[in-house]
Design a protein around this motif. Sequence first.
Motif, PDB file in Angstrom:
ATOM      1  N   ILE A   1       0.862  -1.185   0.000  1.00  0.00           N
ATOM      2  CA  ILE A   1       0.000   0.000   0.000  1.00  0.00           C
ATOM      3  C   ILE A   1       0.895   1.231   0.000  1.00  0.00           C
ATOM      4  CG2 ILE A   1      -1.725   1.327   1.286  1.00  0.00           C
ATOM      5  CD1 ILE A   1      -2.608  -1.335   2.592  1.00  0.00           C
ATOM      6  N   TYR A   2       0.670   2.114  -0.965  1.00  0.00           N
ATOM      7  CA  TYR A   2       1.384   3.390  -0.970  1.00  0.00           C
ATOM      8  C   TYR A   2       0.463   4.446  -0.375  1.00  0.00           C
ATOM      9  CZ  TYR A   2       3.972   7.523  -2.066  1.00  0.00           C
ATOM     10  OH  TYR A   2       4.674   8.697  -1.939  1.00  0.00           O
ATOM     11  N   GLY A   3       0.974   5.153   0.650  1.00  0.00           N
ATOM     12  CA  GLY A   3       0.202   6.199   1.316  1.00  0.00           C
ATOM     13  C   GLY A   3      -0.405   5.639   2.586  1.00  0.00           C
ATOM     14  N   MET A   4       0.285   5.818   3.692  1.00  0.00           N
ATOM     15  CA  MET A   4      -0.148   5.174   4.939  1.00  0.00           C
ATOM     16  C   MET A   4      -0.774   6.153   5.932  1.00  0.00           C
ATOM     17  SD  MET A   4       0.157   2.037   4.456  1.00  0.00           S
ATOM     18  CE  MET A   4      -0.271   1.534   6.111  1.00  0.00           C
ATOM     19  N   SER A   5      -1.445   7.165   5.396  1.00  0.00           N
ATOM     20  CA  SER A   5      -2.203   8.058   6.258  1.00  0.00           C
ATOM     21  C   SER A   5      -3.559   7.406   6.539  1.00  0.00           C
ATOM     22  CB  SER A   5      -2.349   9.426   5.580  1.00  0.00           C
ATOM     23  OG  SER A   5      -2.902  10.363   6.471  1.00  0.00           O
ATOM     24  N   PHE A   6      -4.588   8.180   6.723  1.00  0.00           N
ATOM     25  CA  PHE A   6      -5.892   7.642   7.117  1.00  0.00           C
ATOM     26  C   PHE A   6      -6.434   6.618   6.139  1.00  0.00           C
ATOM     27  CE2 PHE A   6      -5.732  11.964   8.942  1.00  0.00           C
ATOM     28  CZ  PHE A   6      -5.770  11.609  10.282  1.00  0.00           C
ATOM     29  N   VAL A   7      -6.351   6.898   4.859  1.00  0.00           N
ATOM     30  CA  VAL A   7      -6.890   5.983   3.852  1.00  0.00           C
ATOM     31  C   VAL A   7      -6.076   4.697   3.815  1.00  0.00           C
ATOM     32  CG1 VAL A   7      -7.457   5.690   1.408  1.00  0.00           C
ATOM     33  CG2 VAL A   7      -7.780   7.918   2.495  1.00  0.00           C
TER      34      VAL A   7
ATOM     35  N   ILE B   1       0.778  -2.862  -6.263  1.00  0.00           N
ATOM     36  CA  ILE B   1       0.862  -1.792  -5.271  1.00  0.00           C
ATOM     37  C   ILE B   1      -0.393  -0.956  -5.434  1.00  0.00           C
ATOM     38  CG2 ILE B   1       2.103   0.270  -4.506  1.00  0.00           C
ATOM     39  CD1 ILE B   1       4.693  -1.109  -5.446  1.00  0.00           C
ATOM     40  N   VAL B   2      -1.118  -0.782  -4.330  1.00  0.00           N
ATOM     41  CA  VAL B   2      -2.342   0.011  -4.331  1.00  0.00           C
ATOM     42  C   VAL B   2      -1.992   1.400  -3.807  1.00  0.00           C
ATOM     43  CG1 VAL B   2      -4.702   0.230  -3.475  1.00  0.00           C
ATOM     44  CG2 VAL B   2      -3.736  -2.056  -3.922  1.00  0.00           C
ATOM     45  N   ILE B   3      -2.250   2.410  -4.602  1.00  0.00           N
ATOM     46  CA  ILE B   3      -1.925   3.780  -4.228  1.00  0.00           C
ATOM     47  C   ILE B   3      -3.164   4.460  -3.657  1.00  0.00           C
ATOM     48  CG2 ILE B   3      -1.180   6.040  -5.075  1.00  0.00           C
ATOM     49  CD1 ILE B   3       0.563   4.573  -7.102  1.00  0.00           C
ATOM     50  N   THR B   4      -3.028   4.923  -2.417  1.00  0.00           N
ATOM     51  CA  THR B   4      -4.140   5.626  -1.764  1.00  0.00           C
ATOM     52  C   THR B   4      -4.032   7.135  -1.922  1.00  0.00           C
ATOM     53  OG1 THR B   4      -3.056   5.811   0.392  1.00  0.00           O
ATOM     54  CG2 THR B   4      -4.295   3.780  -0.049  1.00  0.00           C
ATOM     55  N   ALA B   5      -2.873   7.633  -2.274  1.00  0.00           N
ATOM     56  CA  ALA B   5      -2.664   9.072  -2.478  1.00  0.00           C
ATOM     57  C   ALA B   5      -3.124   9.421  -3.891  1.00  0.00           C
ATOM     58  CB  ALA B   5      -1.201   9.429  -2.261  1.00  0.00           C
ATOM     59  N   ILE B   6      -4.432   9.446  -4.085  1.00  0.00           N
ATOM     60  CA  ILE B   6      -4.999   9.492  -5.436  1.00  0.00           C
ATOM     61  C   ILE B   6      -4.710  10.786  -6.189  1.00  0.00           C
ATOM     62  CG2 ILE B   6      -6.769   7.790  -4.918  1.00  0.00           C
ATOM     63  CD1 ILE B   6      -8.746  10.157  -4.604  1.00  0.00           C
ATOM     64  N   SER B   7      -4.519  11.883  -5.481  1.00  0.00           N
ATOM     65  CA  SER B   7      -4.260  13.163  -6.151  1.00  0.00           C
ATOM     66  C   SER B   7      -2.903  13.186  -6.845  1.00  0.00           C
ATOM     67  CB  SER B   7      -4.337  14.310  -5.149  1.00  0.00           C
ATOM     68  OG  SER B   7      -5.629  14.397  -4.603  1.00  0.00           O
ATOM     69  N   TYR B   8      -2.023  12.307  -6.446  1.00  0.00           N
ATOM     70  CA  TYR B   8      -0.666  12.281  -7.001  1.00  0.00           C
ATOM     71  C   TYR B   8      -0.363  10.949  -7.685  1.00  0.00           C
ATOM     72  CZ  TYR B   8      -0.630  16.073  -3.647  1.00  0.00           C
ATOM     73  OH  TYR B   8      -0.958  17.192  -2.945  1.00  0.00           O
ATOM     74  N   PHE B   9      -1.414  10.264  -8.119  1.00  0.00           N
ATOM     75  CA  PHE B   9      -1.265   8.916  -8.661  1.00  0.00           C
ATOM     76  C   PHE B   9      -0.227   8.825  -9.775  1.00  0.00           C
ATOM     77  CE2 PHE B   9      -2.384   5.650 -11.780  1.00  0.00           C
ATOM     78  CZ  PHE B   9      -2.219   4.526 -10.998  1.00  0.00           C
ATOM     79  N   ASP B  10      -0.331   9.694 -10.780  1.00  0.00           N
ATOM     80  CA  ASP B  10       0.571   9.590 -11.938  1.00  0.00           C
ATOM     81  C   ASP B  10       2.035   9.764 -11.544  1.00  0.00           C
ATOM     82  OD1 ASP B  10      -1.518   9.105 -13.737  1.00  0.00           O
ATOM     83  OD2 ASP B  10      -1.859  11.244 -14.057  1.00  0.00           O
ATOM     84  N   GLU B  11       2.323  10.747 -10.688  1.00  0.00           N
ATOM     85  CA  GLU B  11       3.702  10.979 -10.246  1.00  0.00           C
ATOM     86  C   GLU B  11       4.232   9.784  -9.455  1.00  0.00           C
ATOM     87  OE1 GLU B  11       3.742  14.654  -7.918  1.00  0.00           O
ATOM     88  OE2 GLU B  11       2.030  15.298  -9.121  1.00  0.00           O
ATOM     89  N   ILE B  12       3.404   9.268  -8.553  1.00  0.00           N
ATOM     90  CA  ILE B  12       3.816   8.147  -7.707  1.00  0.00           C
ATOM     91  C   ILE B  12       4.028   6.903  -8.553  1.00  0.00           C
ATOM     92  CG2 ILE B  12       3.095   6.620  -5.830  1.00  0.00           C
ATOM     93  CD1 ILE B  12       1.532   9.123  -4.726  1.00  0.00           C
TER      94      ILE B  12
END
Length: 159
Positions: free
Chosen positions: A75-81, A126-137
């Motif tokens: 999981i990428y992005g380990m904040s609340f989501v 890899i599941v990306i939760t930081a959706i606003s920055y998906f392309d960069e990540i």
Amino acid sequence: MKKLTILSALGAIAGLTISNCIIYKKGKKKQTELAELADKHKDLFLMMNQWVKTKQEGKSIDSYLKNKGYKKVAIYGMSFVGETLLRELKRSEIEVKYGIDKNAKGIYADVNLVTLEDSFDEVDAIVITAISYFDEIKKSISKKIDCDIVSLENILYDL
């Protein structure tokens, strides 16, 4: 004496003009940052709302991942989501091998955490939760590991 007064007045006007330009630019930059943050939070709210809808319909993220053939994910992005996704997948057959976050050193999670600078263990996706920055990540991650990289938002709308 008159020349000195005129020069002083012109200097003061120039100084005020320059100060106003600097203040305007800083204010404009802050306004842009706040607008971007608002957009990010709106996108996250809409995604979480979609997640609730899918749960109410009896659909689940783990069934989506299983249907795609994913058994081990990160999981990428380990904040609340990311924490919410981790909790949901812990109750499933999907194994979360690790979390990825730029602030990994300052985050506590029930899974091993790494940063983009660390090496990645092999996973199916890899599941990306930081959706606003998906392309960069996605671009950064795809340089480090050969696996599917998916947006949680896309998963939720595909369910």
